[in-house]
Design a protein around this motif. Structure first.
Motif, PDB file in Angstrom:
ATOM      1  N   GLN A 199       0.815  -1.219   0.000  1.00 25.40           N
ATOM      2  CA  GLN A 199       0.000   0.000   0.000  1.00 25.40           C
ATOM      3  C   GLN A 199       0.849   1.270   0.000  1.00 25.40           C
ATOM      4  OE1 GLN A 199      -3.697  -0.129   2.073  1.00 25.40           O
ATOM      5  NE2 GLN A 199      -3.760   2.068   2.483  1.00 25.40           N
ATOM      6  N   PRO A 200       1.890   1.375   0.836  1.00 28.47           N
ATOM      7  CA  PRO A 200       2.734   2.574   0.769  1.00 28.47           C
ATOM      8  C   PRO A 200       3.440   2.733  -0.576  1.00 28.47           C
ATOM      9  CG  PRO A 200       3.051   1.461   2.866  1.00 28.47           C
ATOM     10  CD  PRO A 200       2.237   0.539   2.015  1.00 28.47           C
ATOM     11  N   LEU A 201       3.936   1.640  -1.133  1.00 32.84           N
ATOM     12  CA  LEU A 201       4.627   1.721  -2.424  1.00 32.84           C
ATOM     13  C   LEU A 201       3.665   2.135  -3.536  1.00 32.84           C
ATOM     14  CD1 LEU A 201       6.968  -1.421  -2.285  1.00 32.84           C
ATOM     15  CD2 LEU A 201       7.634   0.988  -2.097  1.00 32.84           C
ATOM     16  N   THR A 202       2.468   1.557  -3.514  1.00 30.97           N
ATOM     17  CA  THR A 202       1.454   1.929  -4.503  1.00 30.97           C
ATOM     18  C   THR A 202       1.052   3.393  -4.337  1.00 30.97           C
ATOM     19  OG1 THR A 202       0.590  -0.331  -4.507  1.00 30.97           O
ATOM     20  CG2 THR A 202      -0.829   1.383  -5.421  1.00 30.97           C
ATOM     21  N   LEU A 224       3.737   5.631  -5.811  1.00 30.85           N
ATOM     22  CA  LEU A 224       3.708   5.606  -7.276  1.00 30.85           C
ATOM     23  C   LEU A 224       2.548   6.441  -7.821  1.00 30.85           C
ATOM     24  CD1 LEU A 224       4.664   4.570 -10.006  1.00 30.85           C
ATOM     25  CD2 LEU A 224       3.262   2.518  -9.647  1.00 30.85           C
ATOM     26  N   ILE A 225       1.346   6.228  -7.275  1.00 39.74           N
ATOM     27  CA  ILE A 225       0.171   6.972  -7.738  1.00 39.74           C
ATOM     28  C   ILE A 225       0.353   8.467  -7.483  1.00 39.74           C
ATOM     29  CG2 ILE A 225      -2.290   7.382  -7.326  1.00 39.74           C
ATOM     30  CD1 ILE A 225      -2.556   4.396  -6.727  1.00 39.74           C
ATOM     31  N   SER A 226       0.857   8.813  -6.312  1.00 35.18           N
ATOM     32  CA  SER A 226       1.053  10.226  -5.962  1.00 35.18           C
ATOM     33  C   SER A 226       2.081  10.879  -6.880  1.00 35.18           C
ATOM     34  CB  SER A 226       1.513  10.345  -4.503  1.00 35.18           C
ATOM     35  OG  SER A 226       0.552   9.814  -3.626  1.00 35.18           O
ATOM     36  N   PHE A 227       3.118  10.142  -7.215  1.00 38.90           N
ATOM     37  CA  PHE A 227       4.153  10.668  -8.121  1.00 38.90           C
ATOM     38  C   PHE A 227       3.564  10.949  -9.502  1.00 38.90           C
ATOM     39  CE2 PHE A 227       7.423   9.842 -11.360  1.00 38.90           C
ATOM     40  CZ  PHE A 227       8.349  10.826 -11.030  1.00 38.90           C
ATOM     41  N   LEU A 228       2.787  10.014 -10.024  1.00 32.64           N
ATOM     42  CA  LEU A 228       2.195  10.183 -11.359  1.00 32.64           C
ATOM     43  C   LEU A 228       1.213  11.355 -11.382  1.00 32.64           C
ATOM     44  CD1 LEU A 228       1.564   6.432 -12.298  1.00 32.64           C
ATOM     45  CD2 LEU A 228       3.385   7.938 -13.151  1.00 32.64           C
ATOM     46  N   ILE A 229       0.409  11.492 -10.328  1.00 30.06           N
ATOM     47  CA  ILE A 229      -0.566  12.588 -10.263  1.00 30.06           C
ATOM     48  C   ILE A 229       0.149  13.927 -10.144  1.00 30.06           C
ATOM     49  CG2 ILE A 229      -2.392  13.635  -8.867  1.00 30.06           C
ATOM     50  CD1 ILE A 229      -3.323  10.821  -8.173  1.00 30.06           C
ATOM     51  N   ALA A 230       1.208  13.978  -9.328  1.00 26.34           N
ATOM     52  CA  ALA A 230       1.958  15.222  -9.148  1.00 26.34           C
ATOM     53  C   ALA A 230       2.616  15.659 -10.453  1.00 26.34           C
ATOM     54  CB  ALA A 230       3.010  15.056  -8.048  1.00 26.34           C
ATOM     55  N   ILE A 231       3.176  14.705 -11.180  1.00 28.16           N
ATOM     56  CA  ILE A 231       3.802  15.020 -12.474  1.00 28.16           C
ATOM     57  C   ILE A 231       2.763  15.542 -13.455  1.00 28.16           C
ATOM     58  CG2 ILE A 231       4.874  14.007 -14.521  1.00 28.16           C
ATOM     59  CD1 ILE A 231       6.851  14.418 -12.304  1.00 28.16           C
ATOM     60  N   ALA A 278       3.720  20.815  -6.609  1.00 19.79           N
ATOM     61  CA  ALA A 278       3.762  19.405  -7.002  1.00 19.79           C
ATOM     62  C   ALA A 278       4.522  18.574  -5.971  1.00 19.79           C
ATOM     63  CB  ALA A 278       4.404  19.268  -8.373  1.00 19.79           C
ATOM     64  N   LEU A 279       5.619  19.111  -5.460  1.00 22.62           N
ATOM     65  CA  LEU A 279       6.415  18.388  -4.460  1.00 22.62           C
ATOM     66  C   LEU A 279       5.640  18.216  -3.156  1.00 22.62           C
ATOM     67  CD1 LEU A 279       9.919  20.044  -5.044  1.00 22.62           C
ATOM     68  CD2 LEU A 279       9.227  17.710  -5.644  1.00 22.62           C
ATOM     69  N   SER A 280       5.006  19.293  -2.688  1.00 21.69           N
ATOM     70  CA  SER A 280       4.232  19.198  -1.448  1.00 21.69           C
ATOM     71  C   SER A 280       2.975  18.355  -1.664  1.00 21.69           C
ATOM     72  CB  SER A 280       3.860  20.593  -0.937  1.00 21.69           C
ATOM     73  OG  SER A 280       3.181  21.341  -1.920  1.00 21.69           O
ATOM     74  N   GLY A 281       2.371  18.455  -2.845  1.00 21.40           N
ATOM     75  CA  GLY A 281       1.217  17.633  -3.174  1.00 21.40           C
ATOM     76  C   GLY A 281       1.567  16.154  -3.176  1.00 21.40           C
ATOM     77  N   PHE A 282       2.724  15.827  -3.728  1.00 22.01           N
ATOM     78  CA  PHE A 282       3.198  14.442  -3.717  1.00 22.01           C
ATOM     79  C   PHE A 282       3.310  13.920  -2.285  1.00 22.01           C
ATOM     80  CE2 PHE A 282       7.081  11.886  -3.038  1.00 22.01           C
ATOM     81  CZ  PHE A 282       6.672  10.700  -3.629  1.00 22.01           C
ATOM     82  N   LEU A 283       3.831  14.750  -1.387  1.00 22.69           N
ATOM     83  CA  LEU A 283       4.007  14.343   0.007  1.00 22.69           C
ATOM     84  C   LEU A 283       2.666  14.057   0.693  1.00 22.69           C
ATOM     85  CD1 LEU A 283       5.771  13.921   2.512  1.00 22.69           C
ATOM     86  CD2 LEU A 283       5.641  16.390   2.919  1.00 22.69           C
ATOM     87  N   VAL A 284       1.732  15.011   0.597  1.00 26.82           N
ATOM     88  CA  VAL A 284       0.459  14.824   1.312  1.00 26.82           C
ATOM     89  C   VAL A 284      -0.393  13.731   0.668  1.00 26.82           C
ATOM     90  CG1 VAL A 284       0.427  17.165   2.255  1.00 26.82           C
ATOM     91  CG2 VAL A 284      -0.668  16.715   0.060  1.00 26.82           C
ATOM     92  N   MET A 285      -0.325  13.594  -0.639  1.00 32.08           N
ATOM     93  CA  MET A 285      -1.059  12.513  -1.304  1.00 32.08           C
ATOM     94  C   MET A 285      -0.531  11.153  -0.872  1.00 32.08           C
ATOM     95  SD  MET A 285      -2.048  13.440  -5.254  1.00 32.08           S
ATOM     96  CE  MET A 285      -0.670  14.503  -5.658  1.00 32.08           C
ATOM     97  N   SER A 286       0.790  11.062  -0.764  1.00 28.53           N
ATOM     98  CA  SER A 286       1.409   9.796  -0.349  1.00 28.53           C
ATOM     99  C   SER A 286       0.962   9.414   1.051  1.00 28.53           C
ATOM    100  CB  SER A 286       2.937   9.905  -0.402  1.00 28.53           C
ATOM    101  OG  SER A 286       3.397  10.113  -1.720  1.00 28.53           O
ATOM    102  N   ILE A 287       0.920  10.393   1.950  1.00 30.70           N
ATOM    103  CA  ILE A 287       0.488  10.129   3.329  1.00 30.70           C
ATOM    104  C   ILE A 287      -0.953   9.641   3.352  1.00 30.70           C
ATOM    105  CG2 ILE A 287      -0.036  11.219   5.544  1.00 30.70           C
ATOM    106  CD1 ILE A 287       2.362  13.069   5.048  1.00 30.70           C
TER     107      ILE A 287
END
Length: 287
Positions: free
Chosen positions: A7-10, A13-20, A33-42
């Motif tokens: 679940q964390p790895l997925t 990955l999903i957060s990275f693709l959405i941020a990009i 995008a960087l901060s969005g990646f962080l909060v989405m991942s959490i």
């Protein structure tokens, strides 16, 4: 053990693709995008249902920002194509929820719980805070992005006097209805996904439907709180040079309303805190 890794790895990955994608679409700038990646991942790593609330808010607000772009550009001096939200805007609209999501994960790990104060008033309160958070964010964004497109004359929420479009605290009937709808979508998302991800008795499961009307009220209430703060503690003035409403005083600016105490990010943050607290208390009382 498999879920601990997958679940964390997925989520990453999903957060990275959405941020990009968001960066390329200009919904977020690089810092956003960087901060969005962080909060989405959490969110996604800790709880898929809460992650979905964040994504519903992000995608719907990004899409609405681009609708009627030319009209918005004429009335908003700070308008940017696509929105291009920065790190501060992202965190103001997500950091409180991220903390609450992480706290719930610490308490129950990946066990998705229904709202049930008899089982745990703490989990119910924390989850209610997250729901209120995104109802406020989504409701206020929908209200702003749809309301500004209305042909109706905005009225200052504190005096009901007509004001120019773009004035902080200016509301329209269309905008208020959009706020209620924005909150309702968050509630509907929470309830529908809960039928799949959460396990609870039939009577408790059916009671979760009350989240939807509560979310409608939270979306509307959050927007009203935001408007009240904007009308009183956030400066609005009309610049005769730019021929637009601006948020800072100046020699060519005639004051419309508000004091220069809070900026837009601070107004959003305070309204989120208040709405989250009120929704949290309501969830403990109702459920």
């Amino acid at each position: 053990m498999e879920r601990v890794l997958m679940q964390p790895l997925t989520a990453i990955l999903i957060s990275f693709l959405i941020a990009i994608r968001a960066y390329r679409k200009k919904s977020l700038n690089l810092s956003g995008a960087l901060s969005g990646f962080l909060v989405m991942s959490i969110h996604l790593a800790a709880n898929l249902r809460f992650g979905a609330l964040l994504l519903v808010f992000f995608f719907s607000s990004s899409k609405l920002t681009k609708i009627g772009a030319e009209k918005k550009r004429k009335s908003d001096v700070e308008y940017k194509d696509g929105g291009q939200r920065n790190w501060l805007q992202v965190l103001c609209n997500s950091v409180v929820a991220a903390v609450l999501v992480a706290t719930i994960w610490k308490l129950v790990r990946w066990d998705d719980k229904c709202l049930d104060s008899k089982e745990s008033s703490l989990i119910t309160a924390l989850a209610g805070g997250i729901i209120g958070h995104y109802c406020c964010c989504n409701g206020d964004t929908w209200s702003s992005e749809i309301g500004v497109l209305s042909e109706a004359q905005p009225r200052l929420i504190t005096t009901l006097k007509p004001v120019r479009k773009g004035t902080n605290g200016g509301v329209t009937r269309t905008g208020l209805l959009a706020a209620a709808a924005g909150g309702g979508v968050i509630g509907l998302t929470f309830v529908v996904l809960g039928f799949v991800t959460a396990t609870c008795s039939t009577d408790i499961a059916l009671k979760q439907l009350l989240v939807i009307p509560l979310s409608v009220l939270s979306g509307l209430g959050g927007s009203v709180i935001d408007s009240l703060l904007g009308a009183t503690l956030q400066f609005s003035g009309f610049c005769s040079v730019r021929n637009k409403v601006v948020g800072k005083p100046g020699p060519t600016v005639k004051r419309i309303s508000g004091l220069s105490i809070l900026d837009n990010n601070a107004v959003n943050f305070v309204s989120i805190i208040i709405t989250s607290l009120l929704t949290s208390v309501a969830c403990v009382y109702i459920f």
